[in-house]
Design an enzyme around this catalytic site. Sequence first.
Site, PDB file in Angstrom:
ATOM      1  N   HIS A 144     -13.205   1.432   9.358  1.00  0.00           N
ATOM      2  CA  HIS A 144     -12.759   0.494   7.972  1.00  0.00           C
ATOM      3  C   HIS A 144     -13.206   0.241   6.614  1.00  0.00           C
ATOM      4  O   HIS A 144     -13.477  -1.204   6.488  1.00  0.00           O
ATOM      5  CB  HIS A 144     -12.459  -0.613   9.695  1.00  0.00           C
ATOM      6  CG  HIS A 144     -11.670  -2.279   9.578  1.00  0.00           C
ATOM      7  ND1 HIS A 144     -10.767  -2.424  10.136  1.00  0.00           N
ATOM      8  CD2 HIS A 144     -10.905  -1.904   8.086  1.00  0.00           C
ATOM      9  CE1 HIS A 144      -9.806  -3.146   9.664  1.00  0.00           C
ATOM     10  NE2 HIS A 144      -9.945  -2.642   8.660  1.00  0.00           N
ATOM     11  N   ILE A 145     -13.294   0.826   6.105  1.00  0.00           N
ATOM     12  CA  ILE A 145     -13.139   0.722   5.268  1.00  0.00           C
ATOM     13  C   ILE A 145     -12.564   0.718   3.711  1.00  0.00           C
ATOM     14  O   ILE A 145     -12.684   0.939   2.637  1.00  0.00           O
ATOM     15  CB  ILE A 145     -15.049   2.117   4.742  1.00  0.00           C
ATOM     16  CG1 ILE A 145     -13.956   3.204   4.779  1.00  0.00           C
ATOM     17  CG2 ILE A 145     -15.931   1.789   5.106  1.00  0.00           C
ATOM     18  CD1 ILE A 145     -15.057   4.538   4.116  1.00  0.00           C
ATOM     19  N   GLY A 146     -11.376   1.005   4.445  1.00  0.00           N
ATOM     20  CA  GLY A 146     -10.009   1.478   3.881  1.00  0.00           C
ATOM     21  C   GLY A 146     -10.088   0.370   2.505  1.00  0.00           C
ATOM     22  O   GLY A 146      -9.885   0.764   1.242  1.00  0.00           O
ATOM     23  N   GLY A 147     -10.323  -0.375   2.126  1.00  0.00           N
ATOM     24  CA  GLY A 147     -10.083  -2.004   1.447  1.00  0.00           C
ATOM     25  C   GLY A 147     -11.556  -2.273   0.793  1.00  0.00           C
ATOM     26  O   GLY A 147     -11.470  -3.005  -0.417  1.00  0.00           O
ATOM     27  N   ASP A 150      10.652   2.732   6.469  1.00  0.00           N
ATOM     28  CA  ASP A 150      10.664   1.152   6.908  1.00  0.00           C
ATOM     29  C   ASP A 150      11.827   0.591   7.588  1.00  0.00           C
ATOM     30  O   ASP A 150      13.050   1.017   7.730  1.00  0.00           O
ATOM     31  CB  ASP A 150      10.436   0.685   5.426  1.00  0.00           C
ATOM     32  CG  ASP A 150       9.362  -0.873   5.580  1.00  0.00           C
ATOM     33  OD1 ASP A 150       8.362  -0.973   4.866  1.00  0.00           O
ATOM     34  OD2 ASP A 150       9.936  -1.406   5.703  1.00  0.00           O
ATOM     35  N   SER A 161      -4.798   1.740   8.822  1.00  0.00           N
ATOM     36  CA  SER A 161      -3.592   0.313   8.799  1.00  0.00           C
ATOM     37  C   SER A 161      -3.920  -0.943   9.768  1.00  0.00           C
ATOM     38  O   SER A 161      -5.157  -1.414   9.545  1.00  0.00           O
ATOM     39  CB  SER A 161      -2.000   0.828   8.819  1.00  0.00           C
ATOM     40  OG  SER A 161      -1.990   1.581  10.164  1.00  0.00           O
ATOM     41  N   ILE A 203       1.025  -1.176   0.050  1.00  0.00           N
ATOM     42  CA  ILE A 203      -0.364  -0.241   0.004  1.00  0.00           C
ATOM     43  C   ILE A 203       1.003   1.449   0.660  1.00  0.00           C
ATOM     44  O   ILE A 203       0.472   1.852  -0.498  1.00  0.00           O
ATOM     45  CB  ILE A 203      -1.018  -0.116   1.468  1.00  0.00           C
ATOM     46  CG1 ILE A 203      -1.454  -1.114   0.929  1.00  0.00           C
ATOM     47  CG2 ILE A 203      -1.932   1.004   1.648  1.00  0.00           C
ATOM     48  CD1 ILE A 203      -2.890  -1.393   2.433  1.00  0.00           C
ATOM     49  N   GLU A 251     -13.454  -2.662  17.618  1.00  0.00           N
ATOM     50  CA  GLU A 251     -14.260  -1.796  16.293  1.00  0.00           C
ATOM     51  C   GLU A 251     -15.392  -2.748  16.339  1.00  0.00           C
ATOM     52  O   GLU A 251     -15.494  -4.044  17.032  1.00  0.00           O
ATOM     53  CB  GLU A 251     -13.013  -2.968  15.273  1.00  0.00           C
ATOM     54  CG  GLU A 251     -12.509  -1.552  15.059  1.00  0.00           C
ATOM     55  CD  GLU A 251     -11.621  -1.500  12.972  1.00  0.00           C
ATOM     56  OE1 GLU A 251     -12.370  -2.901  12.779  1.00  0.00           O
ATOM     57  OE2 GLU A 251     -10.900  -0.611  13.136  1.00  0.00           O
TER      58      GLU A 251
HETATM   59  P1  NAI Z   1       2.961  -5.111   3.668  1.00  0.00           P
HETATM   60  O1  NAI Z   1       3.530  -6.002   4.218  1.00  0.00           O
HETATM   61  O2  NAI Z   1       3.087  -4.667   1.747  1.00  0.00           O
HETATM   62  O3  NAI Z   1       3.507  -3.728   3.918  1.00  0.00           O
HETATM   63  C1  NAI Z   1       3.885  -3.899   5.144  1.00  0.00           C
HETATM   64  C2  NAI Z   1       5.807  -2.298   5.427  1.00  0.00           C
HETATM   65  O4  NAI Z   1       5.660  -1.994   6.531  1.00  0.00           O
HETATM   66  C3  NAI Z   1       6.494  -3.538   4.820  1.00  0.00           C
HETATM   67  O5  NAI Z   1       7.229  -2.914   3.728  1.00  0.00           O
HETATM   68  C4  NAI Z   1       7.944  -3.697   6.311  1.00  0.00           C
HETATM   69  O6  NAI Z   1       8.547  -4.067   5.685  1.00  0.00           O
HETATM   70  C5  NAI Z   1       6.363  -2.460   7.309  1.00  0.00           C
HETATM   71  N1  NAI Z   1       6.801  -2.604   8.674  1.00  0.00           N
HETATM   72  C6  NAI Z   1       6.849  -3.591   8.958  1.00  0.00           C
HETATM   73  N2  NAI Z   1       7.249  -3.255  10.379  1.00  0.00           N
HETATM   74  C7  NAI Z   1       7.011  -1.784  10.650  1.00  0.00           C
HETATM   75  C8  NAI Z   1       8.298  -1.304  11.617  1.00  0.00           C
HETATM   76  N3  NAI Z   1       7.699  -1.020  12.869  1.00  0.00           N
HETATM   77  N4  NAI Z   1       8.253   0.382  11.803  1.00  0.00           N
HETATM   78  C9  NAI Z   1       8.343   0.619   9.792  1.00  0.00           C
HETATM   79  N5  NAI Z   1       7.987  -0.471   8.992  1.00  0.00           N
HETATM   80  C10 NAI Z   1       7.300  -1.102   9.308  1.00  0.00           C
HETATM   81  O7  NAI Z   1       1.637  -4.812   3.924  1.00  0.00           O
HETATM   82  P2  NAI Z   1       0.360  -3.647   3.142  1.00  0.00           P
HETATM   83  O8  NAI Z   1      -0.157  -4.909   2.381  1.00  0.00           O
HETATM   84  O9  NAI Z   1       0.693  -2.637   2.325  1.00  0.00           O
HETATM   85  O10 NAI Z   1      -0.664  -3.531   4.374  1.00  0.00           O
HETATM   86  C11 NAI Z   1      -0.457  -2.822   4.956  1.00  0.00           C
HETATM   87  C12 NAI Z   1      -1.191  -2.596   6.582  1.00  0.00           C
HETATM   88  O11 NAI Z   1      -2.528  -1.793   6.163  1.00  0.00           O
HETATM   89  C13 NAI Z   1      -1.733  -3.790   7.283  1.00  0.00           C
HETATM   90  O12 NAI Z   1      -1.521  -3.448   8.920  1.00  0.00           O
HETATM   91  C14 NAI Z   1      -2.854  -3.801   7.001  1.00  0.00           C
HETATM   92  O13 NAI Z   1      -3.824  -4.691   8.046  1.00  0.00           O
HETATM   93  C15 NAI Z   1      -3.717  -3.173   5.896  1.00  0.00           C
HETATM   94  N6  NAI Z   1      -4.660  -2.623   5.758  1.00  0.00           N
HETATM   95  C16 NAI Z   1      -6.278  -1.486   6.019  1.00  0.00           C
HETATM   96  C17 NAI Z   1      -6.691  -2.100   5.289  1.00  0.00           C
HETATM   97  C18 NAI Z   1      -8.359  -1.114   5.806  1.00  0.00           C
HETATM   98  O14 NAI Z   1      -9.582  -1.596   5.209  1.00  0.00           O
HETATM   99  N7  NAI Z   1      -8.452  -0.119   6.005  1.00  0.00           N
HETATM  100  C19 NAI Z   1      -7.111  -3.027   4.239  1.00  0.00           C
HETATM  101  C20 NAI Z   1      -5.714  -3.514   3.455  1.00  0.00           C
HETATM  102  C21 NAI Z   1      -4.982  -3.068   4.236  1.00  0.00           C
END
Ligand code: NAI
Length: 416
Positions: free
Chosen positions: A299-302, A188, A246, A169, A276
């Site tokens: 929680h509608i991001g996705g 990151d 997130s 994302i 939630e």
């Molecule tokens: P991803 O796994 O592709 O990316 C996460 C990144 O965070 C990775 O690059 C990782 O190295 C980094 N990371 C991990 N711990 C860290 C730290 N302590 N400090 C800095 N960076 C750190 O995940 P993606 O797909 O990008 O999703 C990110 C978040 O979004 C997840 O928590 C996911 O659950 C949430 N999400 C929320 C949605 C919503 O509806 N609001 C929908 C989809 C995802």
Amino acid sequence: MSTSPFPSPSIPVSIDGPLKVLLLENIHVSAEEMLAAEGFSVERLKGAFKPEELEERIQGVHLLGIRSKTNVFEPALAKAPNLLAVGAFCIGTNQVDLKSANRHGVPVFNAPFSNTRSVAELVIAEIIMLTRQLGDRSREVHAGQWRKVATGSHEVRGKTLGIIGYGHIGSQLGVLAEAMGMRVIFYDVMTKLPLGNTRSMPTLNDLLENSDFVTLHVPATPSTEWMIGETQLKRMRPGSYLINASRGTVVDIPALARALKSGHLAGAAVDVYPEEPETNSDGFVTELQGLPNVILTPHIGGSTEEAQAAIGKEVATSLIKYVKAGATTGAVNFPQVEAPLIPGTHRILNVHRNVPGVLRDINKIVSDLNANIHAQVLSTDANIGYLVMDLDQDVANPVCEAIAGLKTDIKTRILS
Ligand code: NAI
């Protein structure tokens, strides 16, 4: 009664007639279409199943599709010896007992990245909404108030977006933000290749001190729990904005509310919360309610139709690849194997208990039956081994039956 966590050794999985697929919880029709196009017999239902109902209806099912509301636990898995795989048509998989599924030889597939774009687009919208105070202006006009003001409203061009977590994302968002003329920086814990003109920051503090907008895209892990609290908020620039789409445990909400009330932050957009509601009819309370220039979403991001369709396709593709080639890439609870099919051979797929001597026993069966192995790939975890073996067609069936009879066998099937 056996106390072993593993099921008893079995005969090969029986598939008489078309493969039976049960899709629950109104999974997107894109999944049904793909699975039906493979010749599978698909039943798609609107609701979730309670445990007892699932235990009854799972018998004879080869592929089960669920979303977040159907629990798949040991009692149901124990009643489904022919179950090949579970598709979780969502992101989370804690509604499935993954350990138990693993020991029953059932891989579980989900769709972690199908809604990446939807989240990135929501955040782009929120960046502009916050800096133009659109939430408040819209609410005022709805209430009959006319407040035409320019003070505190800005363009986003030339402003700095700080992305914490430059994964799927975060990196997608960076590309979109640069297209609007923003400067993009990220922090990151892993080394990531910056896209476009994006720059990596050496520390979280560097990111916080240099951003006009800070947006979080990290997973919920011990290292990200409350990673944005009082201290980090103070590091942010006066008049900057915080966005969290997130996970709810990443931001200390009372600290954020204080930073907003004091005027240190000019606004925030929050999509996720530490706790939630379970359903849309439950009420919801947060300290952020009623604060100016604070966008709160449930929680509608996705949550877009495109993401639902993409989830349907992504999980259906994984299920089909597993049924047709034994590929387990992306399964959340299973050793990963993906081997190209070899024309003119039959493929045996065997899940067994990970104890010494299994491969020796299997290879003895193969050699006793004079079979010729064209390819053999084994991957293991602490509990199970997953073996994919391509054999001459004329011996594959007896080999499959002999392997399924081994004491260490969990699940064996043959691809014809
Ligand atoms: P991803 O796994 O592709 O990316 C996460 C990144 O965070 C990775 O690059 C990782 O190295 C980094 N990371 C991990 N711990 C860290 C730290 N302590 N400090 C800095 N960076 C750190 O995940 P993606 O797909 O990008 O999703 C990110 C978040 O979004 C997840 O928590 C996911 O659950 C949430 N999400 C929320 C949605 C919503 O509806 N609001 C929908 C989809 C995802």
